[in-house]
Scaffold this active site. Structure first.
Site, PDB file in Angstrom:
ATOM      1  N   HIS A  90      -1.202  -1.206  -4.154  1.00 49.52           N
ATOM      2  CA  HIS A  90      -2.512  -0.821  -3.617  1.00 49.52           C
ATOM      3  C   HIS A  90      -2.514   0.689  -3.382  1.00 49.52           C
ATOM      4  O   HIS A  90      -1.611   1.221  -2.739  1.00 49.52           O
ATOM      5  CB  HIS A  90      -2.732  -1.575  -2.304  1.00 49.52           C
ATOM      6  CG  HIS A  90      -4.048  -1.359  -1.644  1.00 49.52           C
ATOM      7  ND1 HIS A  90      -5.194  -2.055  -1.992  1.00 49.52           N
ATOM      8  CD2 HIS A  90      -4.416  -0.523  -0.634  1.00 49.52           C
ATOM      9  CE1 HIS A  90      -6.196  -1.664  -1.224  1.00 49.52           C
ATOM     10  NE2 HIS A  90      -5.760  -0.739  -0.392  1.00 49.52           N
ATOM     11  N   ASP A  94      -4.688   3.821  -1.977  1.00 50.85           N
ATOM     12  CA  ASP A  94      -5.813   4.214  -1.129  1.00 50.85           C
ATOM     13  C   ASP A  94      -6.229   5.643  -1.442  1.00 50.85           C
ATOM     14  O   ASP A  94      -5.417   6.567  -1.342  1.00 50.85           O
ATOM     15  CB  ASP A  94      -5.400   4.141   0.350  1.00 50.85           C
ATOM     16  CG  ASP A  94      -5.211   2.712   0.813  1.00 50.85           C
ATOM     17  OD1 ASP A  94      -6.162   1.932   0.693  1.00 50.85           O
ATOM     18  OD2 ASP A  94      -4.107   2.395   1.294  1.00 50.85           O
ATOM     19  N   HIS A 136      -8.341   1.512  -4.162  1.00 49.59           N
ATOM     20  CA  HIS A 136      -9.312   1.356  -3.074  1.00 49.59           C
ATOM     21  C   HIS A 136      -9.925   2.722  -2.781  1.00 49.59           C
ATOM     22  O   HIS A 136      -9.272   3.578  -2.192  1.00 49.59           O
ATOM     23  CB  HIS A 136      -8.551   0.791  -1.859  1.00 49.59           C
ATOM     24  CG  HIS A 136      -9.361   0.622  -0.629  1.00 49.59           C
ATOM     25  ND1 HIS A 136      -8.792   0.365   0.611  1.00 49.59           N
ATOM     26  CD2 HIS A 136     -10.708   0.658  -0.410  1.00 49.59           C
ATOM     27  CE1 HIS A 136      -9.734   0.257   1.514  1.00 49.59           C
ATOM     28  NE2 HIS A 136     -10.906   0.438   0.931  1.00 49.59           N
ATOM     29  N   MET A 147     -11.844  -5.331   5.176  1.00 50.74           N
ATOM     30  CA  MET A 147     -10.977  -4.443   5.968  1.00 50.74           C
ATOM     31  C   MET A 147     -10.670  -5.117   7.300  1.00 50.74           C
ATOM     32  O   MET A 147     -11.585  -5.552   8.013  1.00 50.74           O
ATOM     33  CB  MET A 147     -11.660  -3.095   6.238  1.00 50.74           C
ATOM     34  CG  MET A 147     -11.794  -2.155   5.053  1.00 50.74           C
ATOM     35  SD  MET A 147     -10.248  -1.704   4.229  1.00 50.74           S
ATOM     36  CE  MET A 147      -9.264  -1.033   5.580  1.00 50.74           C
ATOM     37  N   SER A 179       0.838  -1.200   0.000  1.00 50.75           N
ATOM     38  CA  SER A 179       0.000   0.000   0.000  1.00 50.75           C
ATOM     39  C   SER A 179       0.873   1.249   0.000  1.00 50.75           C
ATOM     40  O   SER A 179       1.657   1.485   0.926  1.00 50.75           O
ATOM     41  CB  SER A 179      -0.892   0.013   1.242  1.00 50.75           C
ATOM     42  OG  SER A 179      -1.506   1.278   1.353  1.00 50.75           O
ATOM     43  N   GLY A 214      -3.114  -3.803   8.929  1.00 44.25           N
ATOM     44  CA  GLY A 214      -2.422  -4.537   9.988  1.00 44.25           C
ATOM     45  C   GLY A 214      -1.875  -5.879   9.545  1.00 44.25           C
ATOM     46  O   GLY A 214      -1.679  -6.779  10.369  1.00 44.25           O
ATOM     47  N   MET A 268      -8.857   8.609  -0.340  1.00 45.65           N
ATOM     48  CA  MET A 268      -9.714   8.994   0.798  1.00 45.65           C
ATOM     49  C   MET A 268     -10.277  10.393   0.584  1.00 45.65           C
ATOM     50  O   MET A 268      -9.610  11.249  -0.005  1.00 45.65           O
ATOM     51  CB  MET A 268      -8.897   8.994   2.087  1.00 45.65           C
ATOM     52  CG  MET A 268      -8.182   7.684   2.352  1.00 45.65           C
ATOM     53  SD  MET A 268      -7.264   7.769   3.890  1.00 45.65           S
ATOM     54  CE  MET A 268      -6.411   6.204   3.845  1.00 45.65           C
ATOM     55  N   ASP A 318      -6.954  -6.080   4.210  1.00 50.12           N
ATOM     56  CA  ASP A 318      -6.289  -4.772   4.182  1.00 50.12           C
ATOM     57  C   ASP A 318      -6.294  -4.172   5.581  1.00 50.12           C
ATOM     58  O   ASP A 318      -7.350  -3.855   6.121  1.00 50.12           O
ATOM     59  CB  ASP A 318      -7.062  -3.870   3.197  1.00 50.12           C
ATOM     60  CG  ASP A 318      -6.438  -2.498   3.022  1.00 50.12           C
ATOM     61  OD1 ASP A 318      -5.328  -2.263   3.531  1.00 50.12           O
ATOM     62  OD2 ASP A 318      -7.077  -1.660   2.350  1.00 50.12           O
ATOM     63  N   MET A 350     -12.079   5.005  -0.797  1.00 45.57           N
ATOM     64  CA  MET A 350     -12.773   5.216   0.486  1.00 45.57           C
ATOM     65  C   MET A 350     -13.493   6.556   0.395  1.00 45.57           C
ATOM     66  O   MET A 350     -13.040   7.577   0.927  1.00 45.57           O
ATOM     67  CB  MET A 350     -11.757   5.179   1.634  1.00 45.57           C
ATOM     68  CG  MET A 350     -11.304   3.757   1.965  1.00 45.57           C
ATOM     69  SD  MET A 350      -9.794   3.705   2.940  1.00 45.57           S
ATOM     70  CE  MET A 350      -8.598   3.730   1.625  1.00 45.57           C
TER      71      MET A 350
HETATM   72  C1  DX5 Z   1      -6.363   1.911   5.453  1.00 47.47           C
HETATM   73  C2  DX5 Z   1      -5.894   1.506   4.087  1.00 47.47           C
HETATM   74  C3  DX5 Z   1      -4.810   0.502   4.046  1.00 47.47           C
HETATM   75  C4  DX5 Z   1      -3.529   0.897   4.720  1.00 47.47           C
HETATM   76  C5  DX5 Z   1      -2.951  -0.354   5.310  1.00 47.47           C
HETATM   77  O1  DX5 Z   1      -7.519   2.657   5.308  1.00 47.47           O
HETATM   78  O2  DX5 Z   1      -6.978   0.979   3.335  1.00 47.47           O
HETATM   79  O3  DX5 Z   1      -4.548   0.109   2.698  1.00 47.47           O
HETATM   80  O4  DX5 Z   1      -2.586   1.467   3.864  1.00 47.47           O
HETATM   81  O5  DX5 Z   1      -1.829  -0.005   6.007  1.00 47.47           O
HETATM   82  P1  DX5 Z   1      -1.101  -0.992   7.006  1.00 47.47           P
HETATM   83  O6  DX5 Z   1      -0.675  -2.180   6.218  1.00 47.47           O
HETATM   84  O7  DX5 Z   1       0.015  -0.170   7.525  1.00 47.47           O
HETATM   85  O8  DX5 Z   1      -2.114  -1.358   8.064  1.00 47.47           O
HETATM   86 ZN    ZN Z   2      -6.636   0.099   1.322  1.00 47.53          ZN
END
Ligand code: DX5
Ligand code: ZN
Length: 229
Positions: A36, A38, A69, A140, A11, A180, A40, A178, A71
């Protein structure tokens, strides 16, 4: 259906935002086919990240699959823009109030892979009617909006359910997790039935990236998982 090959999708959120092309190149150098991205809106999630111009400019530097992705509270308003910018997969969330089915079909009509994402507290049943329409289901494993959070273990059951439904009904969606994801939690997700691992912090912070990747790709799944369906 048989297992799909495991894909690790680093990501970019955890990359260097002042040098994103270098972060993408780093993913390529480790022979990983997906990145990936993200997106937002500061509304569906309490953070802001990348826009279509970011994808557009990165597209000029890379042939990687852009696993995008969204959001966003109103993702349907932005699908065409991100398609034009160079996304190959566009994943939208089930939770906001917008024409979801129509949007997934529109993404497919553009020749892209439509994905549906669920927040940790959203049940798998919410997406069940859509499973024949998507190429990816994103579970998620943290509350969306920020990288570097702790994996929410209760989502494992949902991954198992999504895998059971895929195997039983011969759906073709990938199961992506996705948030942690580490070498340890990633393995737990693979065992539960996931095949696509988003890794932000754990990839970009790994001192030995080949070892990290190797741990996830070289795992041996039990035959019940490999042969299911
Ligand atoms: C959170 C994102 C993830 C994030 C994951 O909203 O969708 O893609 O980057 O990051 P890590 O792998 O650090 O939890
Ligand atoms: Zn993501």
């Amino acid at each position: 259906m048989p297992s799909q090959p495991t894909i690790i999708a680093p990501s970019l959120l955890a990359g260097n935002h002042a040098a994103l092309a270098e972060s993408v190149a780093l993913v390529e150098r480790h022979d990983l086919p997906w990145v990936h991205i993200d997106v937002m809106d500061g509304h569906f999630v309490p953070n802001l990240s990348f826009g279509p111009r970011t994808l557009h400019d990165l597209r000029e530097t890379s042939k990687l699959y852009f696993d995008t992705h969204l959001m966003l509270s109103e993702p349907h308003r932005y699908v065409d823009i991100f398609a034009d910018a160079g996304a190959q997969g566009i994943t939208i969330h089930i939770e906001p109030d917008f024409p979801c089915l129509e949007t997934l079909r529109h993404i497919r009509g553009l020749g892209l892979v439509p994905g549906i994402a669920l927040n940790p507290e959203t049940s798998a049943e919410r997406v069940r009617p859509l499973l024949g329409e998507v190429g990816l289901v994103l579970a998620m494993t943290v509350h969306p909006g920020f990288g570097g959070q702790h994996f929410i273990r209760s989502v494992i059951r949902k991954i198992q359910t999504l895998r059971e439904w895929r195997d039983a009904e011969n759906f073709h969606y990938r199961i992506e997790v996705d948030g942690g994801i580490t070498a340890e939690t990633g393995l737990d997700c693979l065992w539960a039935g996931a095949d696509t691992l988003v890794t932000g912090t754990s990839f970009f912070k790994a001192a030995d990236k080949p070892a990290f990747i190797g741990q996830l790709l070289a795992h041996r799944l039990p035959s019940s998982v490999l042969d299911a369906g």
